[in-house]
Enzyme design. Sequence first.
Site, PDB file in Angstrom:
ATOM      1  N   HIS A  25       6.685  -2.499   1.948  1.00 42.21           N
ATOM      2  CA  HIS A  25       7.800  -3.147   2.624  1.00 42.21           C
ATOM      3  C   HIS A  25       9.131  -2.769   1.992  1.00 42.21           C
ATOM      4  CE1 HIS A  25       6.882  -5.752  -0.829  1.00 42.21           C
ATOM      5  NE2 HIS A  25       8.178  -6.044  -0.812  1.00 42.21           N
ATOM      6  N   HIS A  32       3.783  -4.841  -3.944  1.00 40.09           N
ATOM      7  CA  HIS A  32       3.447  -5.716  -5.068  1.00 40.09           C
ATOM      8  C   HIS A  32       1.932  -5.823  -5.210  1.00 40.09           C
ATOM      9  CE1 HIS A  32       7.632  -6.746  -4.909  1.00 40.09           C
ATOM     10  NE2 HIS A  32       7.513  -7.348  -3.742  1.00 40.09           N
ATOM     11  N   ARG A  47       7.703   0.891  -6.897  1.00 39.49           N
ATOM     12  CA  ARG A  47       8.501   1.663  -5.941  1.00 39.49           C
ATOM     13  C   ARG A  47       7.766   2.934  -5.546  1.00 39.49           C
ATOM     14  NH1 ARG A  47      12.647   1.637  -9.973  1.00 39.49           N
ATOM     15  NH2 ARG A  47      13.866  -0.276  -9.877  1.00 39.49           N
TER      16      ARG A  47
END
Length: 313
Positions: free
Chosen positions: A174, A99, A194
């Site tokens: 993550h 993110h 992604r």
Amino acid sequence: MKPVLLKPAFKDYLWGGTKLKTEFGKQSDLDIVAESWELSTHKDGQSVVAEGEFKGLKLSEYLEKIGSEAIGTKAQRFDFFPMLIKFIDAKGSLSIQVHPDDAYALEHEKEFGKTEVWYILGCEEGSFLYYGFEHEISKEEFQKRIAENTLLEVLHKAPVKKGDVFFIKAGTVHAIGAGIVICEIQQNSNSTYRVYDFGRRDANGNLRPLHIEQAIAVSKLCPADEPVRNLCGMDAPIAKCEYFTAEKYAVSGEKQFSVNKESFQSLIAVDGEGTLEFDGTSYPIKKGDSYFIPAQEADYRVTGNCELILSYV
């Protein structure tokens, strides 16, 4: 201003399961409930007032009606409502993702970045997640490993147990692993990049898109902080940062709480059941329930046997 019970927005992502329905009492027509957005004003899914005078209003509509003082002085300094809280049921592994921080997200996505914390609500034997890197790598190696599908070789694979806490700063690569259910407290953002998706295809048979350029721009290519282990059955801080504070409480009998004018509170039951008593009114609270408590000067208490996550700005 009274507490209000919220109904979540649901997401049926392909990796989701049914535990939010069978174990947390979520009612949805979806066969798969991957996520329930328990506290959300986000355009991609808002929680809704479940009962009372404001029943049926989206959380943003409710807040508009009762006035900005309800979110508190600290929350008012943000351009958007600051927090989003979810339950997540990962029957399968989520994609390897990252993110952005505020600066990148506000420029490119027109919303906050996404720092978040995970509280592990339950997991199957042997469950793990990916959390940062085993050692620092270069951007060139990162890009090469993405292209060659060898990224998993350098990611840190962290085993999990119920009650563990992982703080995921913006920029941390993550992925939640299969068999894990979590409560996620995060910034109010849905920006996700992604980098690897295990070759999975969507309902139409298409590979889900990757976001390689963005991920390379925002990823921190180093080990993440050590997680906090095993907070089951105790009162303990979960996370404190500039965006949110989250605390866990174990109620056995009675526990006193207070709210003030600085911030609203989110009170979510993650186990057991009890009663929320506020200004002479009693509200039942059970595993899976999410209450919004407007900012004000007030004391309240919870009785019963339950575990709660209390979050505020």
